[in-house]
Design an enzyme around this catalytic site. Structure first.
Site, PDB file in Angstrom:
ATOM      1  N   TRP A 113       0.947  -1.174  -0.011  1.00  0.00           N
ATOM      2  CA  TRP A 113      -0.047   0.222   0.190  1.00  0.00           C
ATOM      3  C   TRP A 113       0.970   1.194  -0.261  1.00  0.00           C
ATOM      4  O   TRP A 113       1.920   1.245   0.882  1.00  0.00           O
ATOM      5  CB  TRP A 113      -1.037   0.121   1.383  1.00  0.00           C
ATOM      6  CG  TRP A 113      -1.842   1.325   1.518  1.00  0.00           C
ATOM      7  CD1 TRP A 113      -2.559   1.551   0.449  1.00  0.00           C
ATOM      8  CD2 TRP A 113      -2.019   1.876   2.518  1.00  0.00           C
ATOM      9  NE1 TRP A 113      -3.482   2.717   1.244  1.00  0.00           N
ATOM     10  CE2 TRP A 113      -2.814   2.851   2.362  1.00  0.00           C
ATOM     11  CE3 TRP A 113      -1.325   1.815   3.807  1.00  0.00           C
ATOM     12  CZ2 TRP A 113      -3.257   3.741   3.236  1.00  0.00           C
ATOM     13  CZ3 TRP A 113      -1.722   2.903   4.847  1.00  0.00           C
ATOM     14  CH2 TRP A 113      -2.699   3.775   4.804  1.00  0.00           C
ATOM     15  N   LYS A 155     -13.449  -0.125   5.381  1.00  0.00           N
ATOM     16  CA  LYS A 155     -14.006  -0.956   4.258  1.00  0.00           C
ATOM     17  C   LYS A 155     -15.037  -1.773   4.808  1.00  0.00           C
ATOM     18  O   LYS A 155     -16.087  -1.827   3.962  1.00  0.00           O
ATOM     19  CB  LYS A 155     -12.886  -1.716   3.624  1.00  0.00           C
ATOM     20  CG  LYS A 155     -11.766  -0.999   2.978  1.00  0.00           C
ATOM     21  CD  LYS A 155     -12.010  -0.146   2.089  1.00  0.00           C
ATOM     22  CE  LYS A 155     -10.742   0.341   1.369  1.00  0.00           C
ATOM     23  NZ  LYS A 155      -9.901   1.169   2.353  1.00  0.00           N
ATOM     24  N   ASP A 201      -1.331  -5.515   8.945  1.00  0.00           N
ATOM     25  CA  ASP A 201      -2.277  -4.367   8.813  1.00  0.00           C
ATOM     26  C   ASP A 201      -3.316  -5.224   8.193  1.00  0.00           C
ATOM     27  O   ASP A 201      -3.286  -5.851   7.378  1.00  0.00           O
ATOM     28  CB  ASP A 201      -1.332  -3.678   7.453  1.00  0.00           C
ATOM     29  CG  ASP A 201      -2.409  -2.388   7.310  1.00  0.00           C
ATOM     30  OD1 ASP A 201      -3.524  -2.150   7.826  1.00  0.00           O
ATOM     31  OD2 ASP A 201      -1.755  -1.482   6.474  1.00  0.00           O
TER      32      ASP A 201
END
Length: 466
Positions: free
Chosen positions: A194, A311, A275
């Protein structure tokens, strides 16, 4: 100052003085230079003196203290949306930002979130400051959701949980803790990863390097390279792992590969740092998407885990997440938590309450929790359907024999297409498909109706652009 200017003007010839014209509104000072008129001041370095007949004029020069600050480049992800909005083509697609869209390509607020917010209104809850560590009810349910309510790390109170500003803020808290208490320790991050991971560690002054992850030849996982690089890292390094739905590739290790990764990390006395941004949103199952984290915790390892609810609950703008540190003892967890709070205090003082209450209400209420799981399955199912349709469109249209099956092997909201920068530029410039330059597309921004159009764009870009 005005009286000084008027007296100076009076001593000059009215018919020839530019000052007189200026005061009457007829004249202009300089050539388009917007400034103020001053009597000459030899001690002011910011005044540029000019002689006009029998008087002296000085124009203020706009010298900023910020002249040395250069324009920052556009954010590689958020900048995609800005470019998309400026495009007027009706066929345009925004596959850049990882945000869920409906089949009509509209933002979606979960029904269960609306119900949780209604509960807050009915209760008349206040807006008082939270403690530095956040909402206690949120911290409890988020740790249980991640590790399992029956996990020994929960019952033994070995988890230091602090509410953070979504995943980014939670990662930053952990990064500062690493810099402060593990001086010189390096963080290994996957290649690719990311885009914000590197920014977070750079700003926290934590050194990092990369381990191999993506294999462009197979558009899959370079597992051997990953293991070799983790083995070669200095003992005691932090290994940043994506708990599920790896961003940007969508390529996850198998359960057997996760076991091997855990073996190597234990052998080298590394510290795993997860993560977890997509729990429940990748497979549709909260437990399945937390399996990697739970595997490491069950081995008795001390681990870092950053969480986000952007999300899986669609709480993008609420900035709600947490940093969890699994420790070897209750006492250690208490000390770690105290230092995380100490880091947070000068950074943002305390976290926002709205998103924390939504999560606490949803996860803490059995009926709302079941409803949430059903909505997550629906969202994950829509993305899986789009993924299948894109694969079907590619295989039916492309007669070259290229194997597109990697699209089905990937998981979550992203697909790593394997397109290079030039090919990605062609996707945007010719086909009006907006995506990041590393070839990542967000399937959450795609619908079934646009799959064939996207397939045409991918095939053209792959075969006709080098």
């Amino acid at each position: 100052m005005a009286s000084n200017v008027l007296s100076a003007a009076a001593s000059a010839s009215p018919s020839t003085s530019p000052v007189t014209d200026l005061l009457k509104g007829k004249g202009r000072l300089g050539s388009g230079n917007v400034g103020s008129l001053f009597i000459k001041d030899k001690g002011n370095p910011f005044l540029n003196s000019k002689s006009c007949g029998r008087i002296s004029m000085a124009v203020a020069v706009n010298v900023s203290r910020f002249e040395a600050i250069t324009m920052a480049p556009p954010d590689p992800i958020l900048g995609v949306s800005e470019a998309f909005k400026a495009d007027n083509d009706e066929k345009k697609l925004n596959l850049g930002v990882g945000a869920y869209r409906t089949e009509e390509l509209q933002p979606y607020v979960l029904d269960v979130v609306k119900k949780a917010e209604n509960l807050m209104l009915e209760r008349g809850e206040n807006k008082e400051y939270l403690p530095i560590e956040g909402l206690a009810a949120f911290n409890k349910v988020t740790a249980e959701l991640l590790f399992g309510a029956d996990s020994p790390v929960i019952s033994e109170q070995r988890v230091a949980t602090v509410q953070g500003l979504s995943g980014t803020g939670s990662l930053r808290l952990a990064a500062v803790l690493i810099e402060r208490y593990f001086p010189g320790a390096k963080v290994l991050i996957s290649s690719p990863t990311w885009g914000n991971h590197k920014n977070i560690f750079n700003d926290a002054r934590v050194p990092w390097s990369e381990y191999r992850y993506y294999d462009p030849k197979t558009v899959g996982l370079d597992f051997e390279g990953m293991i070799e690089d983790i083995k070669a890292a200095p003992e005691g390094s932090f290994i940043l792992l994506h708990g599920c739905a790896h961003n940007p590739t969508g390529i996850d290790p198998t359960p057997e590969q996760w076991e091997k990764i855990a073996d190597v990390i234990q052998e080298k006395n590394h510290i795993p740092f997860f993560d977890v941004a997509y729990q429940g949103f990748a497979s549709g199952s909260l437990d399945q998407d937390a399996a990697s984290v739970r595997l490491f915790a069950a081995r008795g390892m001390e681990i870092f885990v950053a969480q986000s609810y952007s999300k899986n609950l669609g709480l993008y703008s609420e900035r709600i997440g947490a940093i969890n540190v699994v420790c070897s003892s209750t006492d250690t967890a208490a000390r770690v938590k105290s230092q995380l709070k100490r880091i947070a205090r000068p950074m943002y003082s305390n976290p926002p309450i709205h998103g924390a209450r939504i999560v606490a209400n949803v996860v803490g209420d059995p009926a709302l929790f079941d409803e949430w799981k059903a909505e997550m399955e629906m969202m994950a199912g829509r993305i899986k359907g789009v993924r299948q349709k894109l694969y079907d469109s590619l295989t039916s249209k492309d007669k070259s024999g290229k194997d597109w099956s990697f699209i089905l092997k990937q998981i979550g909201m992203f697909s790593f297409t394997g397109l290079n920068k030039n090919q990605s530029d062609n996707m945007t410039n010719k086909w009006h498909v907006y995506m990041t330059k590393d070839g990542r597309i967000s399937l959450a921004g795609l619908n079934l109706a646009k799959c064939e159009y996207l397939a045409d764009a991918i095939i053209d870009s792959y075969h006709n652009v080098s």
